[in-house]
Design an enzyme around this catalytic site. Sequence first.
Site, PDB file in Angstrom:
ATOM      1  CG  ASP A 180      82.498  50.197  17.799  1.00 54.23           C
ATOM      2  OD1 ASP A 180      82.510  50.333  16.572  1.00 54.23           O
ATOM      3  OD2 ASP A 180      83.552  50.053  18.447  1.00 54.23           O
ATOM      4  CD  GLU A 199      75.945  50.637  25.511  1.00 51.55           C
ATOM      5  OE1 GLU A 199      76.798  51.275  26.140  1.00 51.55           O
ATOM      6  OE2 GLU A 199      76.070  49.439  25.250  1.00 51.55           O
ATOM      7  CG  ASP A 200      79.928  53.603  26.781  1.00 51.72           C
ATOM      8  OD1 ASP A 200      79.182  52.720  26.329  1.00 51.72           O
ATOM      9  OD2 ASP A 200      81.086  53.357  27.163  1.00 51.72           O
ATOM     10  N   GLY A 258      80.238  51.303  30.941  1.00 43.88           N
ATOM     11  CA  GLY A 258      80.558  52.572  30.292  1.00 43.88           C
ATOM     12  C   GLY A 258      79.544  53.690  30.417  1.00 43.88           C
ATOM     13  CG  ASP A 261      86.971  50.338  29.138  1.00 41.94           C
ATOM     14  OD1 ASP A 261      86.041  50.347  28.301  1.00 41.94           O
ATOM     15  OD2 ASP A 261      87.581  49.304  29.454  1.00 41.94           O
ATOM     16  NE  ARG A 293      85.106  51.304  32.843  1.00 43.04           N
ATOM     17  CZ  ARG A 293      84.629  50.602  31.809  1.00 43.04           C
ATOM     18  NH1 ARG A 293      83.899  51.195  30.915  1.00 43.04           N
ATOM     19  NH2 ARG A 293      84.893  49.312  31.697  1.00 43.04           N
ATOM     20  CE  LYS A 328      84.656  54.320  17.182  1.00 44.00           C
ATOM     21  NZ  LYS A 328      85.730  53.392  17.620  1.00 44.00           N
ATOM     22  CG  PHE A 358      90.670  52.705  21.100  1.00 45.90           C
ATOM     23  CD1 PHE A 358      89.847  51.596  20.887  1.00 45.90           C
ATOM     24  CD2 PHE A 358      91.081  52.986  22.392  1.00 45.90           C
ATOM     25  CE1 PHE A 358      89.467  50.782  21.949  1.00 45.90           C
ATOM     26  CE2 PHE A 358      90.709  52.173  23.454  1.00 45.90           C
ATOM     27  CZ  PHE A 358      89.904  51.064  23.227  1.00 45.90           C
TER      28      PHE A 358
HETATM   29  C1  PRP Z   1      81.323  48.810  25.109  1.00 46.12           C
HETATM   30  C2  PRP Z   1      80.269  49.896  25.176  1.00 46.12           C
HETATM   31  C3  PRP Z   1      79.065  49.232  24.581  1.00 46.12           C
HETATM   32  C4  PRP Z   1      79.662  48.292  23.556  1.00 46.12           C
HETATM   33  C5  PRP Z   1      79.500  48.889  22.192  1.00 46.12           C
HETATM   34  O1  PRP Z   1      81.155  47.937  26.158  1.00 46.12           O
HETATM   35  O2  PRP Z   1      80.039  50.302  26.496  1.00 46.12           O
HETATM   36  O3  PRP Z   1      78.343  48.490  25.532  1.00 46.12           O
HETATM   37  O4  PRP Z   1      81.045  48.155  23.881  1.00 46.12           O
HETATM   38  O5  PRP Z   1      80.107  48.092  21.235  1.00 46.12           O
HETATM   39  P1  PRP Z   1      79.328  47.297  20.107  1.00 46.12           P
HETATM   40  O6  PRP Z   1      78.339  48.232  19.501  1.00 46.12           O
HETATM   41  O7  PRP Z   1      80.447  46.924  19.162  1.00 46.12           O
HETATM   42  O8  PRP Z   1      78.693  46.087  20.710  1.00 46.12           O
HETATM   43  P2  PRP Z   1      82.278  46.922  26.698  1.00 46.12           P
HETATM   44  O9  PRP Z   1      81.979  45.542  26.246  1.00 46.12           O
HETATM   45  O10 PRP Z   1      83.659  47.454  26.368  1.00 46.12           O
HETATM   46  O11 PRP Z   1      82.026  46.989  28.256  1.00 46.12           O
HETATM   47  P3  PRP Z   1      82.126  48.284  29.222  1.00 46.12           P
HETATM   48  O12 PRP Z   1      80.837  49.071  29.080  1.00 46.12           O
HETATM   49  O13 PRP Z   1      82.262  47.679  30.571  1.00 46.12           O
HETATM   50  O14 PRP Z   1      83.316  49.102  28.808  1.00 46.12           O
END
Ligand code: PRP
Length: 185
Positions: free
Chosen positions: A109, A105-106, A50, A165, A171, A137, A158
């Site tokens: 959460d 990071e993107d 991400g 994504d 993305r 978030k 969301f």
């Molecule tokens: C997403 C995002 C962070 C993570 C955040 O990754 O890029 O890495 O979730 O969530 P959290 O704080 O609840 O851990 P994902 O696992 O969807 O992989 P991606 O980056 O390939 O989309």
Amino acid sequence: MSSGTYSLNDDLERVLYSREAIAERVTGLGQKIEQEYRGRNPLVLGVLKGCFPFLADLVRSMDVLMEVEFITLSSYGDETQSSGTVRTVTGLSREVQNRDVIVVEDIVDTGRTLSHLVKMLKDQRAASVRIATLLDKAANRVADVEVAYSCFDCPDAFVVGYGLDYAGRYRNLPLIGVLKPEIYG
Ligand code: PRP
């Protein structure tokens, strides 16, 4: 999807952050980080997948010597809810010992992904670890993480675009929006 008039924007309920708003915040953040890391040769560590648009824009607004490295972590798979287990898909190919690491990071959460990564970097004796995220978030946080730099406080919705994504898609949207529930429902 087969229609020639289809736009990714059609799948959005609303736009949260426009391309222009993102550019302004990301550039401003890059300049702030630049001030603090001048002369420190930071290791900028992007969390794939991400992070890619954010990292690309952020580092190009920082006029400092740095190295850029990536790690691929995954906890969501194709789901909208975190599985709770962080999987390392591709690990680090560079030593982090004694380095000032900026994790990019993107979105933060639940915080599970970054709490896992920060622990790993500290175990490998990084000199310092700071987190730069596009979206924070905070309402969903279950793991304790300290976010040093963030562009936007993200509402509990969301969101997709600019790296974020749903099932691997969206993305490449240049803005960030809230996905229509019927797309993932
Ligand atoms: C997403 C995002 C962070 C993570 C955040 O990754 O890029 O890495 O979730 O969530 P959290 O704080 O609840 O851990 P994902 O696992 O969807 O992989 P991606 O980056 O390939 O989309």
